[in-house]
Design a protein around this motif. Sequence first.
Motif, PDB file in Angstrom:
ATOM      1  N   GLY A 155      -3.668 -19.037  -1.830  1.00 25.56           N
ATOM      2  CA  GLY A 155      -4.077 -17.514  -2.055  1.00 25.56           C
ATOM      3  C   GLY A 155      -4.633 -16.493  -1.206  1.00 25.56           C
ATOM      4  O   GLY A 155      -4.430 -15.526  -1.277  1.00 25.56           O
ATOM      5  N   CYS A 156      -4.296 -16.581   0.161  1.00 23.67           N
ATOM      6  CA  CYS A 156      -4.143 -16.142   1.256  1.00 23.67           C
ATOM      7  C   CYS A 156      -2.693 -15.224   0.939  1.00 23.67           C
ATOM      8  O   CYS A 156      -3.164 -13.911   0.681  1.00 23.67           O
ATOM      9  CB  CYS A 156      -3.829 -16.908   2.407  1.00 23.67           C
ATOM     10  N   ILE A 157      -2.009 -15.368   0.900  1.00 22.19           N
ATOM     11  CA  ILE A 157      -0.646 -14.556   0.441  1.00 22.19           C
ATOM     12  C   ILE A 157      -0.805 -13.637  -0.428  1.00 22.19           C
ATOM     13  O   ILE A 157      -0.479 -12.732  -0.521  1.00 22.19           O
ATOM     14  CB  ILE A 157       0.601 -15.562   1.087  1.00 22.19           C
ATOM     15  N   VAL A 158      -1.000 -14.694  -1.919  1.00 19.51           N
ATOM     16  CA  VAL A 158      -0.885 -13.655  -3.092  1.00 19.51           C
ATOM     17  C   VAL A 158      -2.319 -12.652  -2.854  1.00 19.51           C
ATOM     18  O   VAL A 158      -1.943 -11.747  -3.471  1.00 19.51           O
ATOM     19  CB  VAL A 158      -1.555 -14.801  -4.297  1.00 19.51           C
ATOM     20  N   GLN A 159      -3.487 -12.918  -2.559  1.00 20.46           N
ATOM     21  CA  GLN A 159      -4.620 -12.105  -2.401  1.00 20.46           C
ATOM     22  C   GLN A 159      -4.224 -10.937  -1.295  1.00 20.46           C
ATOM     23  O   GLN A 159      -4.689  -9.519  -1.574  1.00 20.46           O
ATOM     24  CB  GLN A 159      -5.805 -12.582  -1.629  1.00 20.46           C
ATOM     25  N   SER A 160      -3.497 -10.796  -0.033  1.00 23.55           N
ATOM     26  CA  SER A 160      -2.900  -9.829   0.961  1.00 23.55           C
ATOM     27  C   SER A 160      -1.900  -9.191  -0.183  1.00 23.55           C
ATOM     28  O   SER A 160      -1.566  -7.752   0.077  1.00 23.55           O
ATOM     29  CB  SER A 160      -2.199 -10.007   1.909  1.00 23.55           C
ATOM     30  N   LEU A 161      -0.500  -9.572  -0.441  1.00 26.39           N
ATOM     31  CA  LEU A 161      -0.194  -9.035  -1.041  1.00 26.39           C
ATOM     32  C   LEU A 161      -0.434  -8.274  -2.555  1.00 26.39           C
ATOM     33  O   LEU A 161      -0.055  -7.006  -2.933  1.00 26.39           O
ATOM     34  CB  LEU A 161       1.193  -9.892  -1.661  1.00 26.39           C
ATOM     35  N   ALA A 162      -1.296  -9.151  -3.240  1.00 23.33           N
ATOM     36  CA  ALA A 162      -2.034  -8.181  -4.360  1.00 23.33           C
ATOM     37  C   ALA A 162      -2.823  -7.237  -3.947  1.00 23.33           C
ATOM     38  O   ALA A 162      -2.524  -5.383  -4.654  1.00 23.33           O
ATOM     39  CB  ALA A 162      -3.258  -8.897  -4.717  1.00 23.33           C
ATOM     40  N   MET A 173       0.151  -4.353  -2.812  1.00 20.74           N
ATOM     41  CA  MET A 173       0.820  -3.336  -4.031  1.00 20.74           C
ATOM     42  C   MET A 173      -0.586  -2.678  -5.041  1.00 20.74           C
ATOM     43  O   MET A 173      -0.111  -1.653  -5.428  1.00 20.74           O
ATOM     44  CB  MET A 173       0.716  -4.334  -5.138  1.00 20.74           C
ATOM     45  N   CYS A 174      -1.925  -3.119  -4.736  1.00 22.81           N
ATOM     46  CA  CYS A 174      -3.039  -2.091  -5.633  1.00 22.81           C
ATOM     47  C   CYS A 174      -3.126  -1.055  -4.810  1.00 22.81           C
ATOM     48  O   CYS A 174      -2.812   0.302  -5.003  1.00 22.81           O
ATOM     49  CB  CYS A 174      -4.063  -2.561  -5.275  1.00 22.81           C
ATOM     50  N   VAL A 175      -2.695  -0.914  -3.058  1.00 21.08           N
ATOM     51  CA  VAL A 175      -2.881   0.594  -2.716  1.00 21.08           C
ATOM     52  C   VAL A 175      -1.703   1.357  -2.518  1.00 21.08           C
ATOM     53  O   VAL A 175      -1.689   2.228  -2.582  1.00 21.08           O
ATOM     54  CB  VAL A 175      -3.324  -0.093  -0.829  1.00 21.08           C
ATOM     55  N   LEU A 176      -0.607   0.263  -2.515  1.00 24.57           N
ATOM     56  CA  LEU A 176       0.815   1.105  -2.524  1.00 24.57           C
ATOM     57  C   LEU A 176       1.124   2.018  -3.828  1.00 24.57           C
ATOM     58  O   LEU A 176       1.380   3.175  -4.483  1.00 24.57           O
ATOM     59  CB  LEU A 176       1.752  -0.057  -3.341  1.00 24.57           C
TER      60      LEU A 176
END
Length: 304
Positions: free
Chosen positions: A255-262, A265-268
């Motif tokens: 959850g930690c890794i996926v939430q940070s990656l999400a 990606m949203c910011v990008l």
Amino acid sequence: MGINFIVMFTLLFTTWSLCTSTPTPSHRWFADAATHPTVHATERWFLQYGVVWIFSFGVVVLFELYATWNATALLLFMFSLALPMYLQPFLFPTLTSDHKTPALERFSLRANVWMGIFGFVGNYWYTHYFYSVLHAHYTMPSYDLNGVPIPMFFATHFYFCFYHAIGNCVIRRIVTGFTPSIQKNMFLGLAVLCMSYTTAFMETLTIAGYKCYEFDNFHHAATVGSLFYAIYFIVSFPMFYYFSNQTPDSTSWFGCIVQSLATSMCVLCMLDFVRVWLGQDLVVHLMRPCKLNATLSCYGNDVC
């Protein structure tokens, strides 16, 4: 510049006046020490350590100590300021009330990883949007990764940990301080917007004293650029609050890794939407211009 603040904070005050406050004992800035003791302590640690790195940066910039540094000195300075945050979950877990928790399950470690991923993507990718859209330039001697000075990856970590601890406190105060309503939701959204823009503007303003980070048009960078930079935090402040507000059992490594990656990606995507709307090309160079032309480096003595 002033108009942006006047409009945002006028709307913020208007929506605040329409909200209904909850009983005073329920108001909370920090996480509940009874239900989320490690989150409570980690937020305090991030804020307390902020005093250390802000003072260190202030001294270096005020007295222009960086003017005599080579690439190695800059790297060591930034790394030394980030190192206490990296080591704290393992060597000083009592600072964040994690000492009774197995090392890999400590919230302080996962919070650092969450921020580390977001900060890495921010430097590796988002910096090129600053180069292309805002015409920003790093001109100091430095070892680079993908055209971005490696010391900035370390600096971003302690900057962002500090910013997001403040973000958590403000969001939590609104969430716990007002009864549920449309007005409260509007107030919360505007608060995140105002906080994001203010954070971006203040960083742009304070870093102006650092002569090795330049904009072709500083006024444009401080006004439009701050709105562009604020996109980071419009997404990440609520997302990191959500991550921090989960129960310990639900805050898994996945959850930690996926939430940070999400979040990243949203910011990008949002940065790219703005770039396309402005009609700007995204150009990614592996080498900064000052590495090819000494006259473009910070003090013009040698290539950076």
